[in-house]
Enzyme design. Structure first.
Site, PDB file in Angstrom:
ATOM      1  N   HIS A  82       0.846  -1.197   0.000  1.00  0.00           N
ATOM      2  CA  HIS A  82       0.000   0.000   0.000  1.00  0.00           C
ATOM      3  C   HIS A  82       0.875   1.239   0.000  1.00  0.00           C
ATOM      4  CE1 HIS A  82      -3.521   2.452   0.679  1.00  0.00           C
ATOM      5  NE2 HIS A  82      -2.741   3.201   1.437  1.00  0.00           N
ATOM      6  N   ASP A 161     -16.089   0.509   5.270  1.00  0.00           N
ATOM      7  CA  ASP A 161     -15.116   1.579   4.974  1.00  0.00           C
ATOM      8  C   ASP A 161     -15.660   2.507   3.890  1.00  0.00           C
ATOM      9  OD1 ASP A 161     -12.483   2.947   4.969  1.00  0.00           O
ATOM     10  OD2 ASP A 161     -12.452   2.179   2.921  1.00  0.00           O
ATOM     11  N   ARG A 168     -16.779  10.635   6.091  1.00  0.00           N
ATOM     12  CA  ARG A 168     -15.607  11.415   6.554  1.00  0.00           C
ATOM     13  C   ARG A 168     -15.291  12.535   5.572  1.00  0.00           C
ATOM     14  NH1 ARG A 168     -11.223   7.190   6.752  1.00  0.00           N
ATOM     15  NH2 ARG A 168      -9.853   8.919   7.268  1.00  0.00           N
ATOM     16  N   SER A 183      -9.083   2.506   8.054  1.00  0.00           N
ATOM     17  CA  SER A 183      -9.600   2.473   6.689  1.00  0.00           C
ATOM     18  C   SER A 183      -8.639   1.692   5.775  1.00  0.00           C
ATOM     19  CB  SER A 183      -9.770   3.920   6.201  1.00  0.00           C
ATOM     20  OG  SER A 183      -9.972   3.970   4.823  1.00  0.00           O
ATOM     21  N   LYS A 187      -8.928  -2.790   4.603  1.00  0.00           N
ATOM     22  CA  LYS A 187      -8.919  -3.259   3.206  1.00  0.00           C
ATOM     23  C   LYS A 187      -7.738  -4.201   2.963  1.00  0.00           C
ATOM     24  CE  LYS A 187      -9.404   1.054   2.026  1.00  0.00           C
ATOM     25  NZ  LYS A 187      -9.763   2.420   1.698  1.00  0.00           N
TER      26      LYS A 187
HETATM   27  N1  URA Z   1      -6.756   6.073   2.021  1.00  0.00           N
HETATM   28  C1  URA Z   1      -7.724   5.268   2.518  1.00  0.00           C
HETATM   29  O1  URA Z   1      -8.014   4.214   1.981  1.00  0.00           O
HETATM   30  N2  URA Z   1      -8.353   5.686   3.627  1.00  0.00           N
HETATM   31  C2  URA Z   1      -8.073   6.837   4.256  1.00  0.00           C
HETATM   32  O2  URA Z   1      -8.696   7.123   5.261  1.00  0.00           O
HETATM   33  C3  URA Z   1      -7.078   7.665   3.721  1.00  0.00           C
HETATM   34  C4  URA Z   1      -6.413   7.251   2.593  1.00  0.00           C
END
Ligand code: URA
Length: 420
Positions: A82, A161, A168, A183, A187
């Site tokens: 990521h 999410d 958000r 978040s 994932k």
């Molecule tokens: N990327 C995400 O997937 N979630 C966040 O809260 C910020 C960046």
């Protein structure tokens, strides 16, 4: 359990139990808790934070709101990577084929760009025919056959999410380290790979503006990953200058292909190699120098480019771009920003350059804006470089904007320089 008590506890910094957090996530995802109450709780988290144990509970509850993938039929080590993203960040397009050519299996779900940052999915869609939305079974099969696949976020992964993130976005509660951590990690944990490498960027072009914020987020995500029994390593990198020379979708694919062709070395190549070494070591593939040798061989032998070629083809894309980058979308108009005097570039404002590329058509200001795949910027110099009067500092490209007055003004504004 009730939502008012949960909001009050977070407001008073009283730790919530795992059961309370799971209840909150389930009831909000099911629509039983309304947006206004969830917003109040999110704002309390923004102001007061969460403990690491609360963040773990939130991450796991969000992970469990949808499907958890199963790659057990793949005979090999699976890994995910990521990056918190930034301007010109095409590291996934380069490092995933290299790491796959070294024996890793990398299933990756990525996002689209919003605001000044680009998204890997938009970049891939600049390749004619590339399908980013495919059934999960096909996704797994591509990973099994070639070593990696990148698709867009599936509706069935972490629906909690998806719902919480859009709330958000609308309530000014994005910039909270525990919320960002939950978040991202929910994932990653739903992808369920053996290893997770986290590249957290900081600087003017990134989500996290300071190194210390990036380190805090990186450490928290790594701890949550380890507590969820994954091999997890985080890495903090600076994003004070764009990554590589090209910003914009097709332009970034071109740069990634050229690096895999072995045509360019430099800062971006070095960063990708470092990340590949990290992910190979995490997967137990050898020492740092052994992993570096494997990664270099994967590029010089053309194996990494071959992996990319096969993956693009299996996604329905025109894999000839791996041999002929002129098959990528080409801009109708271009404009060269030239030096007005002999100068040294002292600083580059990445966020401003990212916004310049958005104005040229390379990104979106609203979720449903249509992207000009050919648009963007090619930098001819970086911070610290000296250039002579009338030399090209950067070239702006677009197929939708032929008047470059606004974009060139912003591009120049993004540079700090001194006369020499
Ligand atoms: N990327 C995400 O997937 N979630 C966040 O809260 C910020 C960046």
């Amino acid at each position: 359990m009730n939502i008012i008590d949960i909001i009050s506890k977070t407001k008073k910094r009283t730790e919530l139990s795992e059961a309370e957090i799971r209840w909150l996530v389930e009831k909000y995802t099911d629509g039983e808790i309304p947006d206004y109450q969830m917003s109040a709780w999110l704002m309390a988290v923004c102001l007061n934070g969460l403990t690491e144990s609360e963040t773990l509970s939130l991450t796991l509850a969000m992970r469990d709101s949808g499907d958890i993938l199963d790659f057990s039929r793949i005979e090999g080590i699976t890994a995910d990577k990521h990056s918190t993203g930034g301007v010109g960040d095409k590291t996934s397009l380069i490092m995933l084929p290299i790491a796959s050519a070294c024996g890793l299996y990398i299933p990756k779900m990525s996002g689209r760009g919003l605001g000044h940052t680009g998204g890997t999915i938009d970049k891939l869609e600049s390749i004619s025919g590339y399908r980013t939305e495919i059934p999960v079974e096909e996704f797994k099969e591509i990973v099994r056959q070639t070593g990696f696949s990148i698709i867009s976020q599936s509706e069935n992964i972490c629906p909690a999410d998806r719902k919480i993130y859009s709330l958000r976005n609308a309530t000014g509660t994005v910039d909270s380290i525990p919320l960002i951590c939950a978040s991202i990690m929910s994932k990653k944990l739903a992808m369920n790979t053996d290893c997770i490498l986290l590249d957290v960027k900081y600087g003017s072009g990134a989500f996290m503006k300071t190194k210390s914020e990036a380190e805090e987020l990186a450490l928290l995500m790594e701890n949550i990953g380890k507590k969820a029994r994954k091999k997890c390593h985080s890495y903090v990198t600076d994003m004070d200058i764009p990554l590589g020379n090209n910003i914009g979708n097709a332009l970034e694919v071109k740069e990634a292909v050229e690096i895999l062709q072995g045509r360019y070395k430099g800062g971006l190549y070095d960063l990708c190699m470092e990340l590949v070494v990290e992910i190979l070591q995490l997967a137990g593939k050898g020492t740092s120098s052994e992993c570096m040798k494997m990664a270099e061989d994967a590029v010089s032998s053309g194996k990494a480019l071959e992996v990319l070629r096969k993956t693009i083809a299996l996604h329905g894309g025109d894999s000839r771009v791996c041999d002929d980058v002129s098959l990528l979308p080409q801009a109708k108009y271009k404009y060269e920003v030239r030096a007005v005097c002999d100068m040294q570039i002292t600083e580059i404002d990445c966020q401003e350059l990212g916004m310049t590329s958005v104005i040229l058509g390379a990104g979106r200001l609203a979720k449903d804006d249509i992207i000009d795949m050919s648009a963007g910027i090619v930098m001819n110099c970086s911070a610290g470089d000296c250039i002579s009067v009338d030399d090209t500092i950067m070239t702006l490209y677009s197929s939708t904007v032929s008047d470059f007055s606004e974009s060139s003004f912003r591009a120049v504004n993004a540079l700090k320089f001194k006369k020499i």
